[in-house]
Enzyme design. Structure first.
Site, PDB file in Angstrom:
ATOM      1  N   LYS A 137       0.000   6.018  -2.075  1.00  0.00           N
ATOM      2  CA  LYS A 137      -0.142   4.835  -2.916  1.00  0.00           C
ATOM      3  C   LYS A 137      -1.507   4.811  -3.608  1.00  0.00           C
ATOM      4  O   LYS A 137      -2.415   5.475  -3.113  1.00  0.00           O
ATOM      5  CB  LYS A 137       0.073   3.569  -2.085  1.00  0.00           C
ATOM      6  CG  LYS A 137      -1.093   3.266  -1.128  1.00  0.00           C
ATOM      7  CD  LYS A 137      -1.011   1.899  -0.569  1.00  0.00           C
ATOM      8  CE  LYS A 137      -1.860   0.923  -1.307  1.00  0.00           C
ATOM      9  NZ  LYS A 137      -3.308   1.000  -1.079  1.00  0.00           N
ATOM     10  N   HIS A 167       0.855   3.427   4.600  1.00  0.00           N
ATOM     11  CA  HIS A 167       0.421   3.824   5.943  1.00  0.00           C
ATOM     12  C   HIS A 167       0.589   2.705   6.971  1.00  0.00           C
ATOM     13  O   HIS A 167       0.637   2.961   8.160  1.00  0.00           O
ATOM     14  CB  HIS A 167      -1.003   4.399   5.931  1.00  0.00           C
ATOM     15  CG  HIS A 167      -2.092   3.373   5.873  1.00  0.00           C
ATOM     16  ND1 HIS A 167      -2.489   2.794   4.702  1.00  0.00           N
ATOM     17  CD2 HIS A 167      -2.868   2.822   6.845  1.00  0.00           C
ATOM     18  CE1 HIS A 167      -3.461   1.927   4.956  1.00  0.00           C
ATOM     19  NE2 HIS A 167      -3.718   1.927   6.242  1.00  0.00           N
ATOM     20  N   LYS A 171       1.787   2.560  11.471  1.00  0.00           N
ATOM     21  CA  LYS A 171       0.964   2.025  12.558  1.00  0.00           C
ATOM     22  C   LYS A 171       1.839   1.721  13.773  1.00  0.00           C
ATOM     23  O   LYS A 171       2.916   1.141  13.635  1.00  0.00           O
ATOM     24  CB  LYS A 171       0.243   0.747  12.106  1.00  0.00           C
ATOM     25  CG  LYS A 171      -0.878   1.021  11.106  1.00  0.00           C
ATOM     26  CD  LYS A 171      -1.592  -0.271  10.743  1.00  0.00           C
ATOM     27  CE  LYS A 171      -2.565  -0.051   9.607  1.00  0.00           C
ATOM     28  NZ  LYS A 171      -3.917   0.252  10.015  1.00  0.00           N
ATOM     29  N   GLU A 205     -10.095  -8.048   5.993  1.00  0.00           N
ATOM     30  CA  GLU A 205     -11.010  -6.920   6.175  1.00  0.00           C
ATOM     31  C   GLU A 205     -12.448  -7.405   6.100  1.00  0.00           C
ATOM     32  O   GLU A 205     -12.757  -8.310   5.325  1.00  0.00           O
ATOM     33  CB  GLU A 205     -10.800  -5.893   5.060  1.00  0.00           C
ATOM     34  CG  GLU A 205      -9.438  -5.239   5.071  1.00  0.00           C
ATOM     35  CD  GLU A 205      -9.385  -4.126   4.036  1.00  0.00           C
ATOM     36  OE1 GLU A 205      -9.745  -2.998   4.378  1.00  0.00           O
ATOM     37  OE2 GLU A 205      -9.005  -4.404   2.883  1.00  0.00           O
ATOM     38  N   HIS A 229       1.377  -3.142   1.562  1.00  0.00           N
ATOM     39  CA  HIS A 229       1.255  -3.429   2.995  1.00  0.00           C
ATOM     40  C   HIS A 229       1.797  -4.814   3.384  1.00  0.00           C
ATOM     41  O   HIS A 229       2.566  -4.946   4.324  1.00  0.00           O
ATOM     42  CB  HIS A 229      -0.205  -3.330   3.443  1.00  0.00           C
ATOM     43  CG  HIS A 229      -0.867  -2.034   3.079  1.00  0.00           C
ATOM     44  ND1 HIS A 229      -0.199  -0.836   3.061  1.00  0.00           N
ATOM     45  CD2 HIS A 229      -2.146  -1.739   2.719  1.00  0.00           C
ATOM     46  CE1 HIS A 229      -1.038   0.135   2.717  1.00  0.00           C
ATOM     47  NE2 HIS A 229      -2.217  -0.393   2.491  1.00  0.00           N
ATOM     48  N   LYS A 329     -11.065  -8.828   1.093  1.00  0.00           N
ATOM     49  CA  LYS A 329     -12.186  -7.993   1.531  1.00  0.00           C
ATOM     50  C   LYS A 329     -13.372  -8.915   1.811  1.00  0.00           C
ATOM     51  O   LYS A 329     -13.457 -10.014   1.287  1.00  0.00           O
ATOM     52  CB  LYS A 329     -12.552  -7.000   0.441  1.00  0.00           C
ATOM     53  CG  LYS A 329     -11.424  -6.008   0.164  1.00  0.00           C
ATOM     54  CD  LYS A 329     -11.944  -4.625  -0.083  1.00  0.00           C
ATOM     55  CE  LYS A 329     -10.848  -3.617  -0.311  1.00  0.00           C
ATOM     56  NZ  LYS A 329     -10.411  -2.921   0.908  1.00  0.00           N
TER      57      LYS A 329
HETATM   58  C1  BG6 Z   1      -5.550   0.807   1.861  1.00  0.00           C
HETATM   59  C2  BG6 Z   1      -6.297   0.053   0.780  1.00  0.00           C
HETATM   60  O1  BG6 Z   1      -4.238   1.035   1.471  1.00  0.00           O
HETATM   61  O2  BG6 Z   1      -5.572   0.042   3.051  1.00  0.00           O
HETATM   62  C3  BG6 Z   1      -7.713  -0.251   1.220  1.00  0.00           C
HETATM   63  O3  BG6 Z   1      -6.318   0.836  -0.405  1.00  0.00           O
HETATM   64  C4  BG6 Z   1      -7.721  -0.952   2.556  1.00  0.00           C
HETATM   65  O4  BG6 Z   1      -8.386  -1.046   0.241  1.00  0.00           O
HETATM   66  C5  BG6 Z   1      -6.865  -0.195   3.571  1.00  0.00           C
HETATM   67  O5  BG6 Z   1      -9.049  -1.029   3.012  1.00  0.00           O
HETATM   68  C6  BG6 Z   1      -6.718  -0.985   4.865  1.00  0.00           C
HETATM   69  O6  BG6 Z   1      -6.086  -0.179   5.811  1.00  0.00           O
HETATM   70  P1  BG6 Z   1      -6.359  -0.353   7.358  1.00  0.00           P
HETATM   71  O7  BG6 Z   1      -5.470   0.670   7.995  1.00  0.00           O
HETATM   72  O8  BG6 Z   1      -7.813  -0.110   7.581  1.00  0.00           O
HETATM   73  O9  BG6 Z   1      -5.969  -1.754   7.703  1.00  0.00           O
END
Ligand code: BG6
Length: 478
Positions: A137, A167, A171, A205, A229, A329
């Site tokens: 992505k 991704h 998880k 985040e 996500h 963020k």
């Molecule tokens: C990614 C985004 O797909 O996912 C990022 O592009 C983000 O901006 C990240 O920080 C968060 O993934 P995780 O696994 O750290 O929650």
């Protein structure tokens, strides 16, 4: 395993460590080869040295020099400039005459290069029936651009050979959500309108845009996080039980949810969405700059780093049950949490509890730790019948005492095994973009711009009003 974008962040920080771990777990045979592919003129030795330093950094104590020596013997590097047709000859030589082995082309580059890669792979004759392509992505930036990529990749690879990565689906905790819903009879009868009052999905985040300012400023939280996500988490929370765990049975049910999302038309963005952008502040006591002061961000950027949404799903199961989504963020905590709030008892017979939180809640925490907590009301010890919320808490890390696989370890092995369950199908991606596009259009038309929030907070105050207007609050807010 052919890793395009082989010197990039994702390959060095995530994919190579993931493959190393699977190697140590004995899942990568000595006949396998992992080939980094990028534009730089590196030697194989240079590439291995780069990979080693990245893996050492990422894996810490898990890094073992003896294992690394054996694993790095499987690594190779090819210099390919996407546009230089003759550069692909080396790849043709490497793969030539090996028709009957699984080959995975992993595209971890900007998506506008995918078409060039596909055309050239086709031209040099390496797209065999056992070939797969993995698309990282973001796939496009709206419905039309995603469609174009899908068409062009689809001209060379069949849908069953295309692995679109989100991704989050890899998880462990997200898999556990499936286990909770479809491995237990307990929750299913409760999982519906009339019993569930509302659902919240938070992906917060602490990090800012890091070194990805240029990419992020063109993308924003809606496309970076919500389109993929958060909508995938929503699907798993809201989908009907699939008839089997077969990839298409699962993906069919997710698709139905995406297609049943009520569109946010026109002015709906003003009441059902909030976008925000962080200003300078402090995260865990450490001062951090505002978004506009970060590297590679346009001085007058209106890109959102926070989104909150009220989502409605027009199905019999969910009609009238709001799903509140938020992500951002530079928030106060790193936290991914799903909260199901159930209805209150229809007729209270005990003394008034000393809390406004009298509804049962199921809190499924996916990150940073994995836990499932159910709040129930119990009698406060002592005289009288005064109730108090208490928790039934399950800490999955404590219970299983084992390291969960990193999402990419699982997803990479699934591409080798040919298991598509955890990857997005073309129609899912399309439905997600179709729902997202009008939100951006609505912002453009009606919304004055992102609301400011201080780094280290929980986002703009308007996000609290969004849920507050319905008489609720974000979990942990009160
Ligand atoms: C990614 C985004 O797909 O996912 C990022 O592009 C983000 O901006 C990240 O920080 C968060 O993934 P995780 O696994 O750290 O929650």
């Amino acid at each position: 395993m052919l890793l395009f974008g082989g010197t990039g962040d994702l390959v060095t920080r995530k994919l190579l460590p993931a493959l190393y771990r699977r190697y140590v777990a004995d899942q990568v045979s000595a006949e396998s080869r992992v080939v980094g592919i990028a534009r730089s003129g590196l030697s194989r030795g240079d590439y291995i040295a780069q990979a080693e330093s990245a893996c050492r950094g990422f894996l810490g104590k898990e890094f073992d020099p003896a294992h690394w020596d054996r694993f790095s013997a499987l690594l190779d590097y090819l210099k390919i400039d996407a546009e230089a047709a003759t550069d692909y000859d080396a790849l043709a030589r490497l793969l030539g005459g090996r028709q009957h082995i699984v080959r995975v082309f992993f595209f971890s580059t900007a998506s506008h290069l995918f078409t060039l890669f596909c055309e050239n792979l086709h031209r040099i004759g390496v797209v065999t029936p056992l070939a797969r392509v993995v698309l990282e992505k973001p796939l496009g930036h709206d419905t039309a651009s995603a469609d174009l990529i899908n068409q062009q990749v689809g001209a060379v690879f069949s849908e069953r050979q295309i692995y679109r990565i989100d991704h989050y689906l890899g998880k462990e905790a997200v898999q556990n959500l499936m286990a909770l819903r479809f491995g237990n009879a307990l929750f299913e009868p409760l999982w519906r309108r009339g019993l569930v009052k509302h659902v919240q999905i938070t992906v917060a985040e602490e990090l800012g845009v890091e070194r990805r300012g240029h990419f992020y400023d063109q993308t924003g939280a809606l496309r970076d996080m919500v389109q993929n996500h958060l909508l995938q988490l929503l699907c798993i929370m809201a989908m009907e039980p699939p008839a089997s765990s077969d990839p298409d049975a699962v993906r069919d049910e997710k698709l139905k949810v995406l297609r049943a999302l009520r569109p946010l038309g026109e002015r709906d963005v003003l009441t059902k969405s909030v976008r925000g952008q962080y200003k300078a502040g402090a995260v865990r006591g450490v001062p951090v700059p505002g978004y506009l002061e970060e590297a590679d961000i346009a001085a007058n950027s209106t890109t959102e780093t926070f989104v909150a949404l009220k989502v409605e799903i027009d199905t019999w199961r969910w009609a009238g049950v709001p799903f509140y989504l938020r992500t951002g963020k530079r928030l106060q905590d790193r936290l991914t949490e799903l909260v199901v709030t159930f209805d209150e008892v229809p007729h209270p017979i005990f003394e008034e509890p000393q809390t406004s939180r009298t509804a049962n809640e199921l809190v499924i925490r996916l990150q940073p730790d994995e836990s499932i907590t159910m709040t129930i009301l119990a009698k406060n010890p002592g005289e009288g019948m005064r109730l108090k919320p208490v928790s039934l808490a399950l800490d999955l890390g404590e219970t299983f005492k084992t390291r969960s696989l990193d999402a990419y370890e699982r997803l990479l092995m699934d591409t080798v095994k040919g298991n598509l369950t955890l990857f997005m199908r073309r129609d899912e991606l399309d439905a997600a973009w179709r729902w997202i596009d009008p939100i951006r259009a609505g912002w453009h038309e009606y919304d004055a711009g992102p609301k400011a929030y201080i780094a280290g907070s929980w986002g703009p105050a308007a996000a609290s009003s969004l849920i507050g207007r319905d008489g609720f609050s974000w979990h942990g807010e009160l």
